[in-house]
Structures are given as structure tokens and as C-alpha cells.
Design an enzyme around this catalytic site. Structure first.
Site, PDB file in Angstrom:
ATOM      1  N   ASN A  42      18.276  39.347  13.112  1.00  0.00           N
ATOM      2  CA  ASN A  42      19.608  39.477  13.709  1.00  0.00           C
ATOM      3  C   ASN A  42      20.548  40.179  12.735  1.00  0.00           C
ATOM      4  OD1 ASN A  42      19.290  37.041  12.256  1.00  0.00           O
ATOM      5  ND2 ASN A  42      21.047  36.107  13.248  1.00  0.00           N
ATOM      6  N   GLU A  44      24.523  40.773  12.465  1.00  0.00           N
ATOM      7  CA  GLU A  44      25.834  40.419  13.039  1.00  0.00           C
ATOM      8  C   GLU A  44      26.882  41.464  12.669  1.00  0.00           C
ATOM      9  OE1 GLU A  44      26.449  36.334  11.829  1.00  0.00           O
ATOM     10  OE2 GLU A  44      24.916  35.648  13.237  1.00  0.00           O
ATOM     11  N   CYS A  53      20.457  40.502  18.299  1.00  0.00           N
ATOM     12  CA  CYS A  53      19.477  39.449  18.038  1.00  0.00           C
ATOM     13  C   CYS A  53      18.195  40.027  17.427  1.00  0.00           C
ATOM     14  CB  CYS A  53      19.103  38.745  19.338  1.00  0.00           C
ATOM     15  SG  CYS A  53      20.413  37.729  20.025  1.00  0.00           S
ATOM     16  N   GLU A  55      15.046  39.399  18.261  1.00  0.00           N
ATOM     17  CA  GLU A  55      14.043  39.797  19.255  1.00  0.00           C
ATOM     18  C   GLU A  55      14.364  41.180  19.818  1.00  0.00           C
ATOM     19  OE1 GLU A  55      15.812  37.022  19.080  1.00  0.00           O
ATOM     20  OE2 GLU A  55      14.849  35.342  20.081  1.00  0.00           O
ATOM     21  N   CYS A  86      17.339  33.831  23.316  1.00  0.00           N
ATOM     22  CA  CYS A  86      18.515  33.701  24.180  1.00  0.00           C
ATOM     23  C   CYS A  86      18.281  34.423  25.511  1.00  0.00           C
ATOM     24  CB  CYS A  86      19.756  34.255  23.478  1.00  0.00           C
ATOM     25  SG  CYS A  86      19.859  36.050  23.448  1.00  0.00           S
ATOM     26  N   CYS A  89      17.973  38.187  25.347  1.00  0.00           N
ATOM     27  CA  CYS A  89      16.686  38.647  24.806  1.00  0.00           C
ATOM     28  C   CYS A  89      15.551  38.439  25.804  1.00  0.00           C
ATOM     29  CB  CYS A  89      16.387  37.944  23.490  1.00  0.00           C
ATOM     30  SG  CYS A  89      17.396  38.590  22.149  1.00  0.00           S
TER      31      CYS A  89
HETATM   32  N1  THU Z   1      20.106  34.990  17.696  1.00  0.00           N
HETATM   33  C1  THU Z   1      18.951  35.722  17.671  1.00  0.00           C
HETATM   34  O1  THU Z   1      18.751  36.565  16.792  1.00  0.00           O
HETATM   35  N2  THU Z   1      18.053  35.488  18.659  1.00  0.00           N
HETATM   36  C2  THU Z   1      18.223  34.594  19.671  1.00  0.00           C
HETATM   37  O2  THU Z   1      17.394  34.528  20.561  1.00  0.00           O
HETATM   38  C3  THU Z   1      19.364  33.710  19.667  1.00  0.00           C
HETATM   39  C4  THU Z   1      20.422  33.991  18.680  1.00  0.00           C
HETATM   40  C5  THU Z   1      21.116  35.250  16.654  1.00  0.00           C
HETATM   41  C6  THU Z   1      22.385  35.854  17.164  1.00  0.00           C
HETATM   42  C7  THU Z   1      23.367  35.449  16.102  1.00  0.00           C
HETATM   43  O3  THU Z   1      23.301  36.373  15.044  1.00  0.00           O
HETATM   44  C8  THU Z   1      22.843  34.104  15.621  1.00  0.00           C
HETATM   45  O4  THU Z   1      21.495  34.040  16.037  1.00  0.00           O
HETATM   46  C9  THU Z   1      23.604  32.916  16.154  1.00  0.00           C
HETATM   47  O5  THU Z   1      23.702  32.963  17.526  1.00  0.00           O
END
Ligand code: THU
Length: 131
Positions: A42, A44, A53, A55, A86, A89
Site C-alpha cells: 500500500n 498512502e 492498496c 492488492e 477491501c 480490491c
Molecule cells: N489496505 C490495503 O492495502 N489493502 C486492503 O485490502 C485493505 C486496506 C491499505 C489501505 C491503507 O493504506 C491501509 O491499508 C489502511 O486502510
């Protein structure tokens, strides 16, 4: 399915997560039909909606290299039980999965817990542009 190899790749990718806001690093690895493994973490952003994310980054990296057939995904966090991909994704992962096919997904954490599922279980009745 050689989950150990895919999970090792996801774990390595997680080390590259850029998560200064959530402090929730995620690593993902995706196995494509040709045997290649692509990873993502991920990333940000100070504009929260712009973060991506793990994935999604893994899949778009593979797709950007011209690969179109995902065969398995591993995702690792440090939550117990292991976090699942999520909703966004799940939809992203479904793009290259034929309606009659499924995609095995391993959800794992840094404590060694593992849970296996499939995209079909996580995203039943998924949207299809054409019948
Ligand atoms: N996140 C992912 O990378 N994958 C997911 O399936 C759920 C959330 C990340 C997004 C964000 O950077 C952090 O986790 C918190 O939500």
C-alpha cells in the site's frame, strides 16, 4: 498451490509499504498464469483518497507488464484474524477472472496465521459488464 512462495513475496513487499498515516502496512503478491509473481504494497498519500492498496498495486503492476490471467493472490497484514482484501480490491481483482472461474486468495498475518478463501466467496454475484 505453493502458498509459501507467494506469501514470502507478499511479506517482502510489505516491507516497502508506505503507510505513514494508517500505520497499517500491507503486502500482496499475485501469481499469474505464466508462473510469474508480482507484488505490491500500500502506498498512502496526504490526500487520503489517493492512497492505493497493496492488492491493487500488485495486480496493476502485472497487468501493466501485459499479463492478464491471475491464478492466486496472497495478502499479509499484522491483524488477527488476517485481514481480507477491501471491497475495492475485490472488484479490481475480479477484472481478469472469467465468470466461471475463481481466484484462490490466502490471507495471512505476521504471526503465521493463514486463512484461505476465494474471490467468489468474498465477492459473490460480482458485476459483469456482459452476461
Ligand atoms: N489496505 C490495503 O492495502 N489493502 C486492503 O485490502 C485493505 C486496506 C491499505 C489501505 C491503507 O493504506 C491501509 O491499508 C489502511 O486502510
Amino acid at each position: 498451490m505453493d502458498w509459501d512462495r507467494l506469501l514470502a513475496a507478499a511479506t517482502a513487499a510489505r516491507a516497502n509499504a508506505y503507510a505513514p498515516y494508517s500505520h497499517f502496512p500491507v503486502g500482496a503478491a499475485i501469481l499469474m498464469e505464466d508462473g510469474s509473481i508480482w507484488t505490491g504494497a500500500n502506498v498512502e498519500n496526504c490526500i487520503p483518497a489517493l492512497g492505493t492498496c497493496a492488492e491493487r498495486n500488485a495486480l496493476t503492476t502485472a497487468a501493466s507488464a501485459g499479463l492478464r490471467k491471475p491464478r492466486a493472490v496472497a495478502v499479509i497484514t499484522d491483524t488477527s484474524p488476517p485481514s481480507s482484501p477491501c471491497g475495492l480490491c475485490r472488484q479490481i481483482l475480479s477484472e481478469f477472472i472469467d465468470p466461471d472461474d475463481d481466484l484462490p486468495i490466502l490471507m495471512a498475518n505476521t504471526r503465521g496465521e493463514r486463512e484461505e478463501t476465494t474471490l467468489g466467496q468474498l465477492l459473490p454475484h460480482r458485476f459483469k459488464l456482459r452476461a
